[in-house]
Design a protein around this motif. Sequence first.
Motif, PDB file in Angstrom:
ATOM      1  N   ILE A  81     -14.184  75.707  31.807  1.00 23.97           N
ATOM      2  CA  ILE A  81     -13.257  75.335  30.950  1.00 23.97           C
ATOM      3  C   ILE A  81     -12.202  74.186  31.537  1.00 23.97           C
ATOM      4  O   ILE A  81     -11.582  74.576  32.404  1.00 23.97           O
ATOM      5  CB  ILE A  81     -12.321  76.594  30.093  1.00 23.97           C
ATOM      6  N   GLY A  82     -12.023  73.148  30.679  1.00 27.08           N
ATOM      7  CA  GLY A  82     -11.111  72.147  31.112  1.00 27.08           C
ATOM      8  C   GLY A  82      -9.886  72.183  30.377  1.00 27.08           C
ATOM      9  O   GLY A  82     -10.045  72.194  29.120  1.00 27.08           O
ATOM     10  N   TYR A  83      -8.510  72.244  30.787  1.00 23.89           N
ATOM     11  CA  TYR A  83      -7.455  72.225  30.053  1.00 23.89           C
ATOM     12  C   TYR A  83      -6.714  70.915  30.361  1.00 23.89           C
ATOM     13  O   TYR A  83      -6.387  70.697  31.618  1.00 23.89           O
ATOM     14  CB  TYR A  83      -6.341  73.583  30.544  1.00 23.89           C
ATOM     15  N   VAL A  84      -6.241  70.269  29.381  1.00 19.22           N
ATOM     16  CA  VAL A  84      -5.699  69.093  29.469  1.00 19.22           C
ATOM     17  C   VAL A  84      -4.143  69.116  28.981  1.00 19.22           C
ATOM     18  O   VAL A  84      -4.164  69.582  27.885  1.00 19.22           O
ATOM     19  CB  VAL A  84      -6.415  67.933  28.827  1.00 19.22           C
ATOM     20  N   SER A  85      -3.322  68.832  30.078  1.00 16.22           N
ATOM     21  CA  SER A  85      -1.871  69.309  29.457  1.00 16.22           C
ATOM     22  C   SER A  85      -0.918  68.314  30.205  1.00 16.22           C
ATOM     23  O   SER A  85      -1.053  68.139  31.384  1.00 16.22           O
ATOM     24  CB  SER A  85      -1.595  70.821  29.498  1.00 16.22           C
ATOM     25  N   PRO A  86       0.078  67.864  29.552  1.00 11.36           N
ATOM     26  CA  PRO A  86       1.310  67.243  30.398  1.00 11.36           C
ATOM     27  C   PRO A  86       2.228  68.135  30.816  1.00 11.36           C
ATOM     28  O   PRO A  86       3.369  67.944  31.380  1.00 11.36           O
ATOM     29  CB  PRO A  86       1.847  66.361  29.347  1.00 11.36           C
ATOM     30  N   ASP A  87       2.029  69.640  30.486  1.00 16.73           N
ATOM     31  CA  ASP A  87       3.042  70.475  30.490  1.00 16.73           C
ATOM     32  C   ASP A  87       2.772  71.643  31.421  1.00 16.73           C
ATOM     33  O   ASP A  87       3.104  72.896  31.196  1.00 16.73           O
ATOM     34  CB  ASP A  87       3.498  70.946  29.197  1.00 16.73           C
ATOM     35  N   PHE A  88       2.150  71.323  32.561  1.00 15.84           N
ATOM     36  CA  PHE A  88       1.759  72.450  33.664  1.00 15.84           C
ATOM     37  C   PHE A  88       3.035  72.315  34.581  1.00 15.84           C
ATOM     38  O   PHE A  88       3.035  71.850  35.815  1.00 15.84           O
ATOM     39  CB  PHE A  88       0.635  71.894  34.523  1.00 15.84           C
ATOM     40  N   CYS A  89       4.147  72.495  33.888  1.00 18.90           N
ATOM     41  CA  CYS A  89       5.593  72.668  34.522  1.00 18.90           C
ATOM     42  C   CYS A  89       6.371  73.583  33.800  1.00 18.90           C
ATOM     43  O   CYS A  89       6.017  74.062  33.025  1.00 18.90           O
ATOM     44  CB  CYS A  89       5.935  71.133  34.714  1.00 18.90           C
ATOM     45  N   THR A  90       7.810  73.489  34.021  1.00 16.72           N
ATOM     46  CA  THR A  90       8.751  74.288  33.455  1.00 16.72           C
ATOM     47  C   THR A  90       8.899  73.696  32.157  1.00 16.72           C
ATOM     48  O   THR A  90       9.705  72.489  32.065  1.00 16.72           O
ATOM     49  CB  THR A  90      10.009  74.340  34.285  1.00 16.72           C
ATOM     50  N   HIS A  91       8.276  74.179  31.139  1.00 20.48           N
ATOM     51  CA  HIS A  91       8.235  73.766  29.831  1.00 20.48           C
ATOM     52  C   HIS A  91       7.937  74.877  28.857  1.00 20.48           C
ATOM     53  O   HIS A  91       7.464  75.791  29.039  1.00 20.48           O
ATOM     54  CB  HIS A  91       7.261  72.647  29.762  1.00 20.48           C
ATOM     55  N   SER A  92       8.235  74.690  27.676  1.00 20.09           N
ATOM     56  CA  SER A  92       8.107  75.587  26.480  1.00 20.09           C
ATOM     57  C   SER A  92       6.704  76.325  26.637  1.00 20.09           C
ATOM     58  O   SER A  92       6.283  77.252  26.340  1.00 20.09           O
ATOM     59  CB  SER A  92       8.774  75.559  25.253  1.00 20.09           C
ATOM     60  N   GLU A 115       6.296  67.654  37.960  1.00 21.23           N
ATOM     61  CA  GLU A 115       5.908  68.954  39.025  1.00 21.23           C
ATOM     62  C   GLU A 115       7.311  69.730  39.325  1.00 21.23           C
ATOM     63  O   GLU A 115       8.217  69.061  39.794  1.00 21.23           O
ATOM     64  CB  GLU A 115       5.203  68.465  40.474  1.00 21.23           C
ATOM     65  N   ASP A 116       7.183  70.724  39.419  1.00 19.97           N
ATOM     66  CA  ASP A 116       8.135  72.029  39.724  1.00 19.97           C
ATOM     67  C   ASP A 116       7.457  73.158  40.305  1.00 19.97           C
ATOM     68  O   ASP A 116       6.519  73.427  40.687  1.00 19.97           O
ATOM     69  CB  ASP A 116       9.165  72.138  38.785  1.00 19.97           C
ATOM     70  N   VAL A 117       8.508  74.043  40.648  1.00 20.42           N
ATOM     71  CA  VAL A 117       8.023  75.423  41.108  1.00 20.42           C
ATOM     72  C   VAL A 117       6.852  76.075  39.922  1.00 20.42           C
ATOM     73  O   VAL A 117       6.098  76.844  40.476  1.00 20.42           O
ATOM     74  CB  VAL A 117       9.161  76.352  40.940  1.00 20.42           C
ATOM     75  N   THR A 118       7.028  75.670  38.774  1.00 15.24           N
ATOM     76  CA  THR A 118       6.096  76.026  37.619  1.00 15.24           C
ATOM     77  C   THR A 118       4.604  75.610  38.135  1.00 15.24           C
ATOM     78  O   THR A 118       3.570  76.180  38.069  1.00 15.24           O
ATOM     79  CB  THR A 118       6.395  76.135  36.312  1.00 15.24           C
ATOM     80  N   THR A 119       4.813  74.407  38.418  1.00 12.82           N
ATOM     81  CA  THR A 119       3.468  73.436  38.731  1.00 12.82           C
ATOM     82  C   THR A 119       2.922  74.209  39.769  1.00 12.82           C
ATOM     83  O   THR A 119       1.563  74.215  40.065  1.00 12.82           O
ATOM     84  CB  THR A 119       3.873  72.117  38.976  1.00 12.82           C
ATOM     85  N   ALA A 120       3.433  74.704  40.630  1.00  8.09           N
ATOM     86  CA  ALA A 120       3.000  75.238  41.874  1.00  8.09           C
ATOM     87  C   ALA A 120       2.322  76.565  41.548  1.00  8.09           C
ATOM     88  O   ALA A 120       1.198  76.944  42.085  1.00  8.09           O
ATOM     89  CB  ALA A 120       4.172  75.578  43.011  1.00  8.09           C
ATOM     90  N   ARG A 121       2.812  77.337  40.517  1.00 10.67           N
ATOM     91  CA  ARG A 121       1.988  78.575  40.080  1.00 10.67           C
ATOM     92  C   ARG A 121       0.690  78.042  39.573  1.00 10.67           C
ATOM     93  O   ARG A 121      -0.405  78.856  39.588  1.00 10.67           O
ATOM     94  CB  ARG A 121       2.837  79.169  39.246  1.00 10.67           C
ATOM     95  N   PHE A 122       0.848  77.228  38.726  1.00 14.11           N
ATOM     96  CA  PHE A 122      -0.174  76.577  37.708  1.00 14.11           C
ATOM     97  C   PHE A 122      -1.488  76.413  38.994  1.00 14.11           C
ATOM     98  O   PHE A 122      -2.604  76.699  38.728  1.00 14.11           O
ATOM     99  CB  PHE A 122       0.027  75.528  36.894  1.00 14.11           C
ATOM    100  N   TRP A 156      -7.953  71.682  40.396  1.00 11.04           N
ATOM    101  CA  TRP A 156      -6.888  70.793  39.800  1.00 11.04           C
ATOM    102  C   TRP A 156      -7.000  69.505  40.155  1.00 11.04           C
ATOM    103  O   TRP A 156      -7.223  68.898  41.063  1.00 11.04           O
ATOM    104  CB  TRP A 156      -5.563  71.406  41.057  1.00 11.04           C
ATOM    105  N   VAL A 157      -7.264  68.556  38.993  1.00 15.64           N
ATOM    106  CA  VAL A 157      -7.879  67.288  38.843  1.00 15.64           C
ATOM    107  C   VAL A 157      -6.553  66.641  38.132  1.00 15.64           C
ATOM    108  O   VAL A 157      -6.907  66.259  36.978  1.00 15.64           O
ATOM    109  CB  VAL A 157      -9.142  67.355  38.257  1.00 15.64           C
ATOM    110  N   PRO A 158      -5.798  65.894  38.886  1.00 17.02           N
ATOM    111  CA  PRO A 158      -4.828  65.202  38.056  1.00 17.02           C
ATOM    112  C   PRO A 158      -5.391  63.987  37.378  1.00 17.02           C
ATOM    113  O   PRO A 158      -6.165  63.052  38.154  1.00 17.02           O
ATOM    114  CB  PRO A 158      -3.718  64.696  39.120  1.00 17.02           C
ATOM    115  N   LEU A 159      -5.061  63.437  36.082  1.00 17.14           N
ATOM    116  CA  LEU A 159      -5.441  62.476  35.209  1.00 17.14           C
ATOM    117  C   LEU A 159      -4.536  61.334  35.467  1.00 17.14           C
ATOM    118  O   LEU A 159      -4.489  60.256  34.644  1.00 17.14           O
ATOM    119  CB  LEU A 159      -6.110  62.786  34.166  1.00 17.14           C
TER     120      LEU A 159
END
Length: 647
Positions: free
Chosen positions: A285-296, A324-331, A338-341
Amino acid sequence: MKKQFHKPLRKGGRTSAAPSGSASPTATRFATALAAHQAGRTDEAEAGYRAVLDREPAHPHANNNLGILLRMAGRIAEAIQRYRSAVAAIPEDPGVRSNLAVLMSDRGQGREAAALLRTALALRPDYAEGFFNFSNVLRGLGRVAEGRAACARALTIRPDFAEAHANMGDFLRGAGDLSAAVASFQTALRLRPAMVEAFNNLGETLKEQGRVEEAIQTFQTALGHHPGHPLIHSNLLFALHYTPSRPPEAIHAAHVAWGERHARPLLPADRRFRNDRSPDRRLRIGYVSPDFCTHSCAFFSEPLLRAHDRSAVEVVCYPISRREDVTTARFKTLADRWVPLTGMGDAEAAAVIERDGIDILVDLAGHTGDSRLLVFARRPAPVQATWLGYPDTSGLPMMDFRITDGIADPMNVTDGWHTERLARLPSGFLAFQPALPAEPNPEPPSVAAGHVTFGSFNNLSKVTPDVVAVWAAILKRVPGSRLIVKSKPLGDGPTREAYARLFEAHGVERDRIDLLTRIDPASNHFRAYDRLDIALDPFPYNGTTTTCEALWMGVPVVTLLGTHHVARVGASLLAQCGLVDLIAGDPADYVRRAVDLAGDPARLADLRAGMTARLRASSLTDYAGFARKMEAAYRAMWRDWLARGAP
């Protein structure tokens, strides 16, 4: 679920002309290529520049101008090479350095970009375009005050610099000075009447101020100038959800038009996949998101990824923003890969996903900020689905499924308003993981205050004049009651005054309304719920994160059940928590339920005291159960693809 945002374009495309002199064959070829470039005949211009470089590989102006064309085409690596060759040949030219700096900034190399621009500005202290680009690079490095000063310097040098006025509007908007930002964007449009970036950010700022109809008109006007611009078109689609004046049929048609205009031409004619056809194997499963960070959105996506059964699914995360932030580190710890586009064009990103052998590609952004729907348009995976980040159809003919539930999208009611097939999860399409532990005030604030306090902490764009009219009716029927509206745009004085006057026009004195801006840090934001007895859900665009947060802090929420998904999310969330008696069927019923609850202190106290236990017993916080539902949905999608012939 989140505001769309797009920075004004940096001027990275300044062509250069060779110094005048004798008309040598090389000079003639270059002049011909430059004329084609300036006329918009890019293929002819590229061929001409390459012919020049075949004879003279170090030709600085051919290298610079070819770099511009390559950047526009998304061929970034070669563009960088060409710009570097141009800088090496004419190191004294500030414009060539500026072009390279813009491209390096786009690639996330802001420090190198800043160094290039400092040299360019030392070479030419009155270089307005250089200060303009420097302002953007500094902002990208988090040095916002310095960036704003550089933008102001560009305007001092060139008061008629339309792009710099648009950028200054962007700085003002970021600082919360929305009315001043609107004026800057309008100035930019007076100077350049078709400027897409100024149109875009003007529309977004008007929407943030709650001036939704003006925002829609702005986006429509912009689209008239730029019919092929997918971002402007997406912003228009998003804005349509905030007003009751656009029925779901019209919103659906607008989304279909987006898909036909921007997505369908990109679909490969004969797509073949090499994925293993086994129906019961582990799915990728591939998840595409700009919000792997502290965001709702992370409050809903993170618990899913954490609870996934790794024997059933392999998780590949494709971040599409550089936040990127501490939430990104958890993701990152939750992803098998983890493949940044970021920094890739849509075609390149789609090729990466296809090479990764993704079985089901899931979009988490829709038509919101930094989304990459045109990656999905290229069909890089056998099955494609959209979930979470956007309250409607994608409009893409190649998006196979939309994940929802039977309350947000009733069977045989909303199906026709989607280009996707609806995959309805039992017991809700969301699970919520809050940012902080639940520590609600043990009793309603009305006990100490002697009056009931209603409230909403939603985006102000959802608080339309129709919503204000209904909330005013509630206040007038509950003597002594007060209302708190908290949203970042209310830090802007003229915006705050406009809302105060709107309530006054409905007969509610302004001293009964507290209009508050955003509260930091997160702990203080959550403690603001201690002031609320009852939260009021806006309509037709319901809250999502705000509704979950209110419930988490012990505050009951009254919602209005609308016709389509965006207006039914509140009902879906409340139903998961067993609070169906707080779901109203029409505006009069909404007023009645809010007034009745305000007049029942025992009920308010009971809800407050038992809300945490209620949520913990609900499907809204059953993360493992939610993950199993999603995995079952993915399995059904996969088998459906196999049953349909699996090309």
